[in-house]
Design a protein around this motif. Structure first.
Motif, PDB file in Angstrom:
ATOM      1  N   THR A   6      80.237   0.131 -23.959  1.00 18.29           N
ATOM      2  CA  THR A   6      81.569   0.600 -23.599  1.00 18.29           C
ATOM      3  C   THR A   6      81.458   1.912 -22.824  1.00 18.29           C
ATOM      4  O   THR A   6      80.938   2.903 -23.335  1.00 18.29           O
ATOM      5  CB  THR A   6      82.451   0.782 -24.845  1.00 18.29           C
ATOM      6  N   GLN A   7      81.947   1.892 -21.589  1.00 20.12           N
ATOM      7  CA  GLN A   7      81.834   3.048 -20.703  1.00 20.12           C
ATOM      8  C   GLN A   7      82.766   4.163 -21.112  1.00 20.12           C
ATOM      9  O   GLN A   7      83.825   3.929 -21.692  1.00 20.12           O
ATOM     10  CB  GLN A   7      82.153   2.644 -19.266  1.00 20.12           C
ATOM     11  N   SER A   8      82.364   5.370 -20.769  1.00 28.99           N
ATOM     12  CA  SER A   8      83.236   6.525 -20.915  1.00 28.99           C
ATOM     13  C   SER A   8      84.240   6.527 -19.774  1.00 28.99           C
ATOM     14  O   SER A   8      83.884   6.254 -18.625  1.00 28.99           O
ATOM     15  CB  SER A   8      82.413   7.819 -20.858  1.00 28.99           C
ATOM     16  N   LYS A   9      85.481   6.842 -20.083  1.00 30.59           N
ATOM     17  CA  LYS A   9      86.524   6.979 -19.061  1.00 30.59           C
ATOM     18  C   LYS A   9      86.845   8.459 -18.824  1.00 30.59           C
ATOM     19  O   LYS A   9      87.873   8.788 -18.280  1.00 30.59           O
ATOM     20  CB  LYS A   9      87.796   6.242 -19.502  1.00 30.59           C
ATOM     21  N   MET A  10      85.938   9.337 -19.223  1.00 32.34           N
ATOM     22  CA  MET A  10      86.177  10.778 -19.146  1.00 32.34           C
ATOM     23  C   MET A  10      85.460  11.455 -17.975  1.00 32.34           C
ATOM     24  O   MET A  10      85.291  12.655 -17.966  1.00 32.34           O
ATOM     25  CB  MET A  10      85.750  11.464 -20.453  1.00 32.34           C
ATOM     26  N   GLY A  11      85.024  10.683 -17.008  1.00 35.58           N
ATOM     27  CA  GLY A  11      84.418  11.279 -15.822  1.00 35.58           C
ATOM     28  C   GLY A  11      82.949  10.930 -15.669  1.00 35.58           C
ATOM     29  O   GLY A  11      82.302  10.415 -16.578  1.00 35.58           O
ATOM     30  N   LEU A  12      82.448  11.241 -14.492  1.00 36.86           N
ATOM     31  CA  LEU A  12      81.089  10.860 -14.126  1.00 36.86           C
ATOM     32  C   LEU A  12      80.024  11.588 -14.943  1.00 36.86           C
ATOM     33  O   LEU A  12      79.029  10.988 -15.334  1.00 36.86           O
ATOM     34  CB  LEU A  12      80.880  11.110 -12.625  1.00 36.86           C
ATOM     35  N   LEU A  13      80.224  12.866 -15.229  1.00 39.15           N
ATOM     36  CA  LEU A  13      79.228  13.585 -16.025  1.00 39.15           C
ATOM     37  C   LEU A  13      79.175  13.049 -17.445  1.00 39.15           C
ATOM     38  O   LEU A  13      78.105  12.887 -18.020  1.00 39.15           O
ATOM     39  CB  LEU A  13      79.505  15.087 -16.008  1.00 39.15           C
ATOM     40  N   SER A  14      80.334  12.737 -18.003  1.00 33.16           N
ATOM     41  CA  SER A  14      80.392  12.164 -19.345  1.00 33.16           C
ATOM     42  C   SER A  14      79.689  10.803 -19.405  1.00 33.16           C
ATOM     43  O   SER A  14      78.945  10.516 -20.351  1.00 33.16           O
ATOM     44  CB  SER A  14      81.852  12.029 -19.763  1.00 33.16           C
ATOM     45  N   GLU A  15      79.921   9.978 -18.396  1.00 32.55           N
ATOM     46  CA  GLU A  15      79.263   8.670 -18.345  1.00 32.55           C
ATOM     47  C   GLU A  15      77.760   8.830 -18.141  1.00 32.55           C
ATOM     48  O   GLU A  15      76.953   8.111 -18.730  1.00 32.55           O
ATOM     49  CB  GLU A  15      79.886   7.801 -17.247  1.00 32.55           C
ATOM     50  N   THR A  16      77.370   9.796 -17.324  1.00 36.75           N
ATOM     51  CA  THR A  16      75.943  10.080 -17.111  1.00 36.75           C
ATOM     52  C   THR A  16      75.299  10.503 -18.426  1.00 36.75           C
ATOM     53  O   THR A  16      74.193  10.066 -18.754  1.00 36.75           O
ATOM     54  CB  THR A  16      75.768  11.172 -16.036  1.00 36.75           C
TER      55      THR A  16
END
Length: 138
Positions: free
Chosen positions: A85-95
């Motif tokens: 499940t991906q983070s929807k809180m931004g690119l750094l959070s997903e990274t």
């Protein structure tokens, strides 16, 4: 850690200028565009992975980094996976979520990815409320 000494030095100085102590516990909920612009003004191209790696290098063993990896789609989809499940809180959070050393808490909507000693504490939570005394927010 594949970036040059210029990038490492620039970002390390930035973290220091922001008064981040390497032993702090930091919750990072961010928009990385200003950091990217800051680097571009210094003639440096940078990726979200390099920003994360630089933070991880800057922190000492007593420091902790925490990133919200919230995903509100879980409510309507009825599915949550710590791994998928991906983070929807931004690119750094997903990274951060995808980083090999990241540990993710178990709440299906309000999960966090963390680095450092606090990770074990966050992983041990079995919170049933989003913001209650049994949650990472407490």
């Amino acid at each position: 850690m594949l970036f040059s000494n210029n990038v490492s030095s620039l970002l390390s100085n930035l973290w220091s200028d922001l008064n981040i102590d390497p032993s702090d516990t930091i919750l990072i909920h961010s928009n990385i565009r200003p950091i990217i612009r800051y680097c571009l003004k210094n003639n440096i191209n940078i990726t979200p992975s390099e920003i994360l790696d630089s933070l991880l290098l800057y922190m000492n063993p007593d420091g902790n980094l925490i990133f919200p990896t919230f995903n509100f789609d879980v409510i309507k989809e009825g599915y949550f996976s710590l791994e998928d499940t991906q983070s929807k809180m931004g690119l750094l959070s997903e990274t951060a979520r995808l980083h090999i050393d990241s540990k993710r808490s178990q709440h299906p909507v309000y999960s966090f990815s963390s680095f450092g000693r606090i990770s074990n504490e966050l992983l041990s939570l079995t919170n049933f409320t989003s913001y209650g005394s049994d949650s990472p927010f407490q």
